[in-house]
Design a protein around this motif. Structure first.
Motif, mmCIF file in Angstrom:
data_model
loop_
_atom_site.group_PDB
_atom_site.id
_atom_site.type_symbol
_atom_site.label_atom_id
_atom_site.label_comp_id
_atom_site.label_asym_id
_atom_site.label_seq_id
_atom_site.Cartn_x
_atom_site.Cartn_y
_atom_site.Cartn_z
ATOM 1 N N ALA A 138 -11.834 6.372 5.425
ATOM 2 C CA ALA A 138 -10.726 6.220 4.769
ATOM 3 C C ALA A 138 -9.997 4.836 4.609
ATOM 4 C CB ALA A 138 -9.862 6.854 5.773
ATOM 5 N N GLU A 139 -10.372 3.903 5.500
ATOM 6 C CA GLU A 139 -9.886 2.454 5.058
ATOM 7 C C GLU A 139 -10.693 2.011 3.733
ATOM 8 O OE1 GLU A 139 -8.887 0.439 9.074
ATOM 9 O OE2 GLU A 139 -10.713 1.607 9.213
ATOM 10 N N ALA A 140 -12.029 2.348 3.786
ATOM 11 C CA ALA A 140 -12.562 1.741 2.475
ATOM 12 C C ALA A 140 -12.142 2.582 1.295
ATOM 13 C CB ALA A 140 -14.063 2.150 2.482
ATOM 14 N N ILE A 141 -11.492 3.616 1.450
ATOM 15 C CA ILE A 141 -10.989 4.223 -0.083
ATOM 16 C C ILE A 141 -9.779 3.396 -0.226
ATOM 17 C CG2 ILE A 141 -9.732 6.292 -0.719
ATOM 18 C CD1 ILE A 141 -11.612 7.687 1.117
ATOM 19 N N SER A 142 -8.818 3.238 0.856
ATOM 20 C CA SER A 142 -7.665 2.407 0.645
ATOM 21 C C SER A 142 -7.756 0.869 0.021
ATOM 22 C CB SER A 142 -6.998 2.159 2.014
ATOM 23 O OG SER A 142 -5.769 1.385 1.824
ATOM 24 N N VAL A 143 -9.020 0.371 0.364
ATOM 25 C CA VAL A 143 -9.269 -1.135 0.107
ATOM 26 C C VAL A 143 -9.558 -0.959 -1.322
ATOM 27 C CG1 VAL A 143 -11.020 -2.837 0.161
ATOM 28 C CG2 VAL A 143 -10.010 -2.015 2.115
ATOM 29 N N VAL A 144 -10.362 -0.151 -1.732
ATOM 30 C CA VAL A 144 -11.010 0.203 -3.149
ATOM 31 C C VAL A 144 -9.656 0.575 -4.146
ATOM 32 C CG1 VAL A 144 -12.212 1.165 -4.830
ATOM 33 C CG2 VAL A 144 -13.143 0.670 -2.587
ATOM 34 N N THR A 145 -8.881 1.428 -3.609
ATOM 35 C CA THR A 145 -7.719 1.637 -4.391
ATOM 36 C C THR A 145 -6.724 0.393 -4.543
ATOM 37 O OG1 THR A 145 -7.938 4.122 -3.506
ATOM 38 C CG2 THR A 145 -5.885 3.348 -4.463
ATOM 39 N N GLY A 146 -6.595 -0.155 -3.676
ATOM 40 C CA GLY A 146 -5.760 -1.406 -3.724
ATOM 41 C C GLY A 146 -6.321 -2.426 -4.700
ATOM 42 N N GLY A 147 -7.596 -2.530 -4.748
ATOM 43 C CA GLY A 147 -8.400 -3.328 -5.516
ATOM 44 C C GLY A 147 -8.148 -3.061 -7.088
ATOM 45 N N LEU A 148 -8.253 -1.890 -7.309
ATOM 46 C CA LEU A 148 -8.143 -1.091 -8.491
ATOM 47 C C LEU A 148 -6.786 -1.332 -9.156
ATOM 48 C CD1 LEU A 148 -10.307 2.312 -8.374
ATOM 49 C CD2 LEU A 148 -10.537 0.360 -9.833
ATOM 50 N N ALA A 149 -5.609 -1.368 -8.301
ATOM 51 C CA ALA A 149 -4.394 -1.594 -8.732
ATOM 52 C C ALA A 149 -4.111 -2.936 -8.971
ATOM 53 C CB ALA A 149 -3.269 -1.120 -7.324
ATOM 54 N N LEU A 150 -4.699 -4.022 -8.250
ATOM 55 C CA LEU A 150 -4.828 -5.439 -8.678
ATOM 56 C C LEU A 150 -5.521 -5.556 -10.010
ATOM 57 C CD1 LEU A 150 -5.608 -7.138 -5.328
ATOM 58 C CD2 LEU A 150 -3.734 -7.448 -6.652
ATOM 59 N N ALA A 151 -6.853 -4.886 -10.185
ATOM 60 C CA ALA A 151 -7.460 -5.046 -11.512
ATOM 61 C C ALA A 151 -6.762 -4.543 -12.411
ATOM 62 C CB ALA A 151 -8.806 -4.563 -11.210
ATOM 63 N N ALA A 152 -5.936 -3.302 -12.418
ATOM 64 C CA ALA A 152 -5.292 -2.792 -13.396
ATOM 65 C C ALA A 152 -4.012 -3.647 -13.855
ATOM 66 C CB ALA A 152 -4.815 -1.451 -13.173
ATOM 67 N N HIS A 153 -3.063 -3.990 -12.862
ATOM 68 C CA HIS A 153 -2.141 -4.717 -13.006
ATOM 69 C C HIS A 153 -1.971 -6.410 -13.431
ATOM 70 C CE1 HIS A 153 -0.124 -0.948 -12.601
ATOM 71 N NE2 HIS A 153 -0.590 -0.705 -11.452
ATOM 72 N N PHE A 154 -2.981 -6.995 -12.816
ATOM 73 C CA PHE A 154 -3.038 -8.428 -12.558
ATOM 74 C C PHE A 154 -4.465 -8.747 -13.042
ATOM 75 C CE2 PHE A 154 -0.075 -7.254 -9.406
ATOM 76 C CZ PHE A 154 1.134 -7.875 -10.180
ATOM 77 N N GLY A 155 -5.017 -7.788 -13.600
ATOM 78 C CA GLY A 155 -6.492 -8.508 -14.500
ATOM 79 C C GLY A 155 -6.959 -7.759 -15.500
ATOM 80 N N ASP A 156 -8.165 -7.589 -16.065
ATOM 81 C CA ASP A 156 -8.657 -6.994 -16.884
ATOM 82 C C ASP A 156 -8.916 -5.094 -17.010
ATOM 83 O OD1 ASP A 156 -10.745 -7.362 -15.679
ATOM 84 O OD2 ASP A 156 -11.950 -8.439 -17.043
ATOM 85 N N GLY A 157 -8.639 -4.989 -15.756
ATOM 86 C CA GLY A 157 -8.901 -3.364 -15.493
ATOM 87 C C GLY A 157 -10.171 -3.131 -15.051
ATOM 88 N N VAL A 158 -11.269 -4.397 -14.960
ATOM 89 C CA VAL A 158 -12.380 -3.932 -14.017
ATOM 90 C C VAL A 158 -12.351 -4.490 -12.702
ATOM 91 C CG1 VAL A 158 -14.799 -4.707 -14.251
ATOM 92 C CG2 VAL A 158 -13.673 -4.466 -16.606
#
Length: 399
Positions: free
Chosen positions: A328-348
């Motif tokens: 469950a914590e791994a899911i949270s880490v990846v979801t947070g990472g995707l949000a960073l990539a989407a809002h402050f990166g190039d989406g990857v």
């Protein structure tokens, strides 16, 4: 002998149309009767019976096997709903639980008897997730829920009172406020008690009479509520977190305990994380998971190695941090990472997007866990082929 009482409750929420509307249960609806509410597709997290309404309808339409009293699906169909499969008409049922089939079969079979089900496991082993989907498949409603905490009172499991009516007219049926468990007993449905071991021991034992006698006495009225066919209870618990209250032997005997294990292989855990992140990501308009599958594998590898105290190749022993590092914590880490990539990166999804999340998951004790993490970075991550970008990202957020 106490006379049985008919509890005044709303019409059973397990009708087929309920799959397409907000739950009628007060705790789930969160609004007054008749007030407009959001469509299931608009809410942040639809209940299982809403999110997977099409699959449940398809299963019900092709399920010709015997069903226990008041079950929406047969035990076979409930297991298929959780484990996934393809129906004769080609409908694909997505897996809700990735793990040993026998565990799900035993859990479903338990609910088909008069014995309650206890889902036991370390934090992050999908106990709540499985509980919700079992209730959705069996009763068509997963909202008859008691959330266990250190402050959960006895009334949350038994019943409470409308104090305005109680003071005005004394104890009466109109003044009684049924708990989710009482509602489930009266309607022949599945109740859920989450985090049972967080509830004080004396409150836990309120369940003993309910589970053994299938009745709930109301001494103030000289009456009782008797469970009708189809009633059962699913509880979840773990014995690893702080603040755990041991179950009494009398209560534990009323349950059939099913232990949910951690994923056996890295591939299984990557699959679980990918599926859940994809589901969460769709609701948040985040990038698709395949764009970051390599980073998901890294997160899972780090968590499994630190959790197990040894590297994947078995050559290097490691110190384990104080946290559980669950799926469950791994899911949270990846979801947070995707949000960073989407809002402050190039989406990857890249190493820099997950580094801070991993640090936060691993370092719970600022003193001891930081030493464990630094040692892992320098002895394992730094020397691993293809992980230089991950090492640099982790070093940046660790300093």
């Amino acid at each position: 002998m106490s006379a049985p009482v008919e509890v005044s409750v709303e019409p059973t929420p397990a009708e087929p149309s309920r799959h397409h509307c907000a739950p009628a249960h007060p705790s789930a609806a969160g609004r007054s009767e008749g007030a407009p509410g959001p469509e299931p597709t608009e809410v942040l997290r639809p209940h299982a019976e809403q999110a997977f309404a099409a699959e449940l309808t398809a299963l019900a339409g092709q399920d010709d096997r015997p069903r226990p009293a008041r079950w929406k699906l047969s035990p076979w169909a409930v297991a298929t709903y959780l484990l996934g499969g393809t129906l004769p008409d080609g409908t694909v049922i997505t897996p809700k639980y990735v793990g040993p089939r026998r565990i799900v079969e035993v859990a479903v079979t338990t609910l088909a008897t008069d014995r309650a089900l206890l889902l036991l496991g370390v934090p992050g082993t999908a106990k709540t997730w499985v509980s919700e989907h079992l209730a959705a498949a069996v009763s068509g409603d997963s909202t008859l829920l008691v959330q266990g905490t250190a402050g959960t009172p006895e009334e949350a499991i038994r019943y409470g009172w409308n104090y305005a009516r109680l003071l005005a007219h004394g104890p009466s049926r109109d003044a009684l406020v049924p708990s989710p468990v009482m509602r489930a007993m009266a309607q022949g449905m599945t109740a859920r008690v989450e985090e049972l071991t967080r509830i004080p021991a004396d409150v836990q034992d309120t369940l003993i009479t309910i589970l053994s006698e299938k009745t709930l006495p109301i001494p103030e009225l000289g009456e009782e509520v008797q469970a009708v066919g189809g009633f059962n209870l699913i509880a979840t618990a773990n014995d690893r977190d702080r603040g755990v209250n041991e179950l009494s032997s009398a209560l534990r005997r009323r349950f059939n305990t099913v232990v949910l294990p951690l994923p056996e292989t890295p591939e299984a855990e990557v699959d679980i994380v990918s599926r859940r992140v994809e589901q969460i990501g769709r609701s948040l308009d985040l990038p698709a998971v395949p764009d970051g599958i390599d980073e998901i594998r890294r997160v899972v590898t780090v968590f499994r190695e630190l959790r197990g105290g040894v590297t994947a190749d078995g050559r290097t022993k490691l110190k384990s941090p104080s946290g559980t590092l669950s799926t469950a914590e791994a899911i949270s880490v990846v979801t947070g990472g995707l949000a960073l990539a989407a809002h402050f990166g190039d989406g990857v999804l890249r190493a820099g997007d997950i580094a801070a999340g991993i640090l936060g998951a691993v370092v719970r004790d600022p003193a001891a866990d930081r030493v464990v993490w630094q040692e892992y970075l320098e002895t394992v991550v730094r020397e691993r082929d293809g992980w230089k970008d991950f090492y640099r990202a982790c070093r940046e957020v660790s300093t």
